[in-house]
Design a protein around this motif. Structure first.
Motif, PDB file in Angstrom:
ATOM      1  N   LEU A  42       0.855  -1.175   0.000  1.00 54.93           N
ATOM      2  CA  LEU A  42       0.000   0.000   0.000  1.00 54.93           C
ATOM      3  C   LEU A  42       0.896   1.232   0.000  1.00 54.93           C
ATOM      4  CD1 LEU A  42      -3.092   0.550   0.237  1.00 54.93           C
ATOM      5  CD2 LEU A  42      -2.733   0.834   2.686  1.00 54.93           C
ATOM      6  N   THR A  53      -0.882  -2.229  -4.148  1.00 47.87           N
ATOM      7  CA  THR A  53      -0.278  -3.028  -5.205  1.00 47.87           C
ATOM      8  C   THR A  53      -0.248  -4.497  -4.801  1.00 47.87           C
ATOM      9  OG1 THR A  53       1.131  -1.170  -5.818  1.00 47.87           O
ATOM     10  CG2 THR A  53       1.812  -3.347  -6.588  1.00 47.87           C
ATOM     11  N   GLU A  62      -1.303  -6.350 -10.182  1.00 42.99           N
ATOM     12  CA  GLU A  62      -2.391  -5.390 -10.382  1.00 42.99           C
ATOM     13  C   GLU A  62      -2.316  -4.307  -9.309  1.00 42.99           C
ATOM     14  OE1 GLU A  62      -5.642  -7.328 -11.944  1.00 42.99           O
ATOM     15  OE2 GLU A  62      -6.984  -5.604 -11.946  1.00 42.99           O
ATOM     16  N   THR A  63      -2.756  -3.098  -9.668  1.00 46.39           N
ATOM     17  CA  THR A  63      -2.757  -2.009  -8.685  1.00 46.39           C
ATOM     18  C   THR A  63      -4.156  -1.415  -8.579  1.00 46.39           C
ATOM     19  OG1 THR A  63      -2.110  -0.415 -10.377  1.00 46.39           O
ATOM     20  CG2 THR A  63      -0.343  -1.394  -9.082  1.00 46.39           C
ATOM     21  N   PHE A  64      -4.466  -0.883  -7.395  1.00 52.98           N
ATOM     22  CA  PHE A  64      -5.784  -0.298  -7.108  1.00 52.98           C
ATOM     23  C   PHE A  64      -5.555   1.093  -6.523  1.00 52.98           C
ATOM     24  CE2 PHE A  64      -5.936  -4.821  -7.006  1.00 52.98           C
ATOM     25  CZ  PHE A  64      -7.119  -5.157  -7.647  1.00 52.98           C
ATOM     26  N   THR A  65      -6.060   2.102  -7.201  1.00 50.59           N
ATOM     27  CA  THR A  65      -5.790   3.489  -6.797  1.00 50.59           C
ATOM     28  C   THR A  65      -7.098   4.212  -6.468  1.00 50.59           C
ATOM     29  OG1 THR A  65      -3.825   3.566  -8.190  1.00 50.59           O
ATOM     30  CG2 THR A  65      -4.771   5.685  -7.546  1.00 50.59           C
ATOM     31  N   PHE A  66      -7.082   4.924  -5.370  1.00 50.41           N
ATOM     32  CA  PHE A  66      -8.224   5.758  -4.991  1.00 50.41           C
ATOM     33  C   PHE A  66      -7.708   7.167  -4.707  1.00 50.41           C
ATOM     34  CE2 PHE A  66     -11.908   2.988  -4.500  1.00 50.41           C
ATOM     35  CZ  PHE A  66     -11.297   1.751  -4.674  1.00 50.41           C
ATOM     36  N   ARG A  80      -9.904   2.344   1.203  1.00 46.75           N
ATOM     37  CA  ARG A  80     -10.589   1.793   0.026  1.00 46.75           C
ATOM     38  C   ARG A  80      -9.626   1.017  -0.885  1.00 46.75           C
ATOM     39  NH1 ARG A  80     -14.821   6.630  -1.736  1.00 46.75           N
ATOM     40  NH2 ARG A  80     -16.246   6.302   0.019  1.00 46.75           N
ATOM     41  N   ARG A  82      -6.881  -0.486  -0.003  1.00 44.63           N
ATOM     42  CA  ARG A  82      -6.546  -1.740   0.680  1.00 44.63           C
ATOM     43  C   ARG A  82      -7.684  -2.749   0.554  1.00 44.63           C
ATOM     44  NH1 ARG A  82      -3.258  -2.694   5.571  1.00 44.63           N
ATOM     45  NH2 ARG A  82      -3.999  -4.590   6.554  1.00 44.63           N
ATOM     46  N   TYR A  88      -9.826  -8.277  -4.373  1.00 42.04           N
ATOM     47  CA  TYR A  88      -9.251  -8.891  -5.581  1.00 42.04           C
ATOM     48  C   TYR A  88      -8.555 -10.204  -5.226  1.00 42.04           C
ATOM     49  CZ  TYR A  88      -6.117  -9.606  -9.541  1.00 42.04           C
ATOM     50  OH  TYR A  88      -5.444 -10.154 -10.597  1.00 42.04           O
TER      51      TYR A  88
ATOM     52  N   SER B  81      -0.353   3.495   6.145  1.00 40.91           N
ATOM     53  CA  SER B  81      -0.111   3.914   4.767  1.00 40.91           C
ATOM     54  C   SER B  81       0.693   2.915   3.952  1.00 40.91           C
ATOM     55  CB  SER B  81       0.606   5.263   4.754  1.00 40.91           C
ATOM     56  OG  SER B  81       1.842   5.143   5.422  1.00 40.91           O
ATOM     57  N   VAL B  82       1.446   2.038   4.617  1.00 41.81           N
ATOM     58  CA  VAL B  82       2.297   1.106   3.876  1.00 41.81           C
ATOM     59  C   VAL B  82       2.137  -0.286   4.471  1.00 41.81           C
ATOM     60  CG1 VAL B  82       4.655   0.530   3.200  1.00 41.81           C
ATOM     61  CG2 VAL B  82       3.959   2.919   3.388  1.00 41.81           C
ATOM     62  N   ALA B  83       1.920  -1.260   3.612  1.00 46.84           N
ATOM     63  CA  ALA B  83       1.816  -2.641   4.092  1.00 46.84           C
ATOM     64  C   ALA B  83       2.318  -3.600   3.028  1.00 46.84           C
ATOM     65  CB  ALA B  83       0.370  -2.962   4.443  1.00 46.84           C
ATOM     66  N   GLY B 239     -12.617   4.176  -7.611  1.00 47.68           N
ATOM     67  CA  GLY B 239     -11.282   3.587  -7.716  1.00 47.68           C
ATOM     68  C   GLY B 239     -10.934   3.190  -9.134  1.00 47.68           C
ATOM     69  N   VAL B 240      -9.629   3.160  -9.410  1.00 44.97           N
ATOM     70  CA  VAL B 240      -9.153   2.706 -10.719  1.00 44.97           C
ATOM     71  C   VAL B 240      -8.195   1.529 -10.524  1.00 44.97           C
ATOM     72  CG1 VAL B 240      -9.394   4.970 -11.791  1.00 44.97           C
ATOM     73  CG2 VAL B 240      -7.232   4.357 -10.730  1.00 44.97           C
ATOM     74  N   SER B 242      -5.161  -1.012 -12.556  1.00 45.17           N
ATOM     75  CA  SER B 242      -4.251  -1.081 -13.701  1.00 45.17           C
ATOM     76  C   SER B 242      -3.347  -2.307 -13.584  1.00 45.17           C
ATOM     77  CB  SER B 242      -3.399   0.187 -13.798  1.00 45.17           C
ATOM     78  OG  SER B 242      -2.516   0.275 -12.700  1.00 45.17           O
ATOM     79  N   ILE B 243      -2.830  -2.724 -14.727  1.00 44.75           N
ATOM     80  CA  ILE B 243      -1.815  -3.771 -14.748  1.00 44.75           C
ATOM     81  C   ILE B 243      -0.541  -3.164 -15.349  1.00 44.75           C
ATOM     82  CG2 ILE B 243      -3.356  -5.754 -14.800  1.00 44.75           C
ATOM     83  CD1 ILE B 243      -3.160  -5.808 -17.820  1.00 44.75           C
TER      84      ILE B 243
END
Lengths: 99, 254
Positions: A42, A53, A62-66, A80, A82, A88, B81-83, B239-240, B242-243
């Motif tokens: 994240l 990610t 795959e990545t998920f962006t909000f 969101r 996460r 996924y 924020s990071v995991a 949300g979006v 991507s690959i």
């Protein structure tokens, strides 16, 4: 006694012929290549967006962006992102226990 | 048992034993090479390093990447924020080469969806250099190539009579003992070599799905299509997804 000697020689020969170690992988790779779990990362981009990610075997899958502006703040965007990544993983048959 | 019988036994026993060893030598040799297989993608904080095993005979080879026993999978960071979480696949990855047809079979993924992809070893066009180094005691010659977006340096030896290499790498006149991308993303180094006499065959692990295999071009076309679809995707909460355009190999050219 001679019979015993002959039997011993024959048996030893047979064992030698059949004792090659099996080194051939019998693993069958089928369609069900689903995984138990994934690497999960994240990250956030300068208070604008948060991206989760999902990686597998060292590569990004795959990545998920909000975006914070659409999510009511960066903290919500990260939650969101996460959640989307975890959903996924679950949809791919992964185990999210502990994530 | 009288003295004559013992004498006959002593004579016959070595004959049987040595005749079998000779036959085994003439049947087939199996090369086993253990490698350290390391991936450190540009956008990830840590490298993934696993053991990998190459098995080669006259007709085929299997390169098994032991991600199942990856001891590097550890929970590295976990905050709001990071995991990063450690996690194991259910099966190891394999790359199978048919040395007769020159086909290479591997699993490639779009997202997590697997595809069996068929390549040819002609994907590698090497330039052999007049530079050498010793790896595991074998004199190894340098070669360079560019493959699907990365520049590679390899060291191969002709002192072992197998023309092969780890992962998809091959098409050199010897055994590749070390290969790495110049950007340090991908690196494979041999650390053990063994040659056995065996009658076992190397079987294609994908044999049951071979009719479903697709070419690299078909795979990258499907990859591009999925990437385009995701560009237009928006989740209900904005949300979006991507690959990436590339992993070890480039899927989408800029």
């Amino acid at each position: 006694m001679k019979k015993i000697l002959i039997l011993f020689i024959l048996a030893f020969g047979f064992m030698s012929f059949t004792s090659n170690e099996s080194v051939t992988s019998q693993t069958s790779i089928n369609e069900d290549l689903s995984v138990e779990n994934f690497d999960f990362k994240l990250d956030y981009i300068k208070d604008i967006a948060c991206t989760a990610t999902v990686t597998y075997n060292g590569e990004v899958r795959e990545t998920f962006t909000f975006y914070a502006s659409q999510s009511g703040g960066l903290a919500n965007a990260c939650t969101r992102a996460r959640t989307a990544a975890l959903m996924y993983i679950l949809s791919q048959g992964g185990d999210t226990t502990g994530l | 048992m009288n003295v004559n019988n013992i004498f006959i036994f002593i004579l016959i026993f070595p004959l049987i034993l040595f005749s079998q060893i000779k036959e085994s030598n003439s049947s087939s040799e199996l090369l086993l090479v253990k490698y350290e297989h390391s991936i450190h993608m540009e956008n990830l904080p840590t490298a993934t390093t696993v053991n990998a095993f190459l098995r080669v005979n006259k007709y085929g080879s299997i390169y098994e990447m032991d991600f199942l026993n990856n001891s590097n999978f550890q929970k590295e960071e976990d905050s709001e924020s990071v995991a990063i979480f450690a996690i194991k696949p259910k099966v190891n990855d394999f790359i199978y080469k048919n040395l007769v047809t020159k086909d290479i079979f591997s699993i490639q993924r779009i997202g997590m969806k697997p595809f069996l992809v068929r390549d040819s070893d002609t994907i590698f066009n090497w330039t052999i250099k007049n530079e050498f180094e010793y790896i595991l005691g074998y004199k190894s010659q340098k070669a360079t190539t560019t493959h699907r977006g990365r520049d590679y340096i390899a060291y191969f030896t002709t002192e072992i009579e197998f023309n092969n290499g780890p992962w998809k790498f091959g098409n050199l006149p010897g055994l590749i003992l070390k290969v790495f991308s110049e950007d340090d993303v991908f690196k494979i180094v041999a650390n053990e070599i063994e040659i056995r006499n065996t009658e076992n065959e190397i079987e294609n692990p994908y044999i049951d799905n071979i009719d479903k295999s697709i070419s690299w071009e078909a795979f990258t076309n499907a990859y591009k299509k999925k990437s385009e679809e995701l560009k237009h995707y928006r989740s209900p909460d904005g949300g979006v997804r991507s690959i990436p355009k590339r992993g070890i190999e480039t899927y989408i050219e800029d």
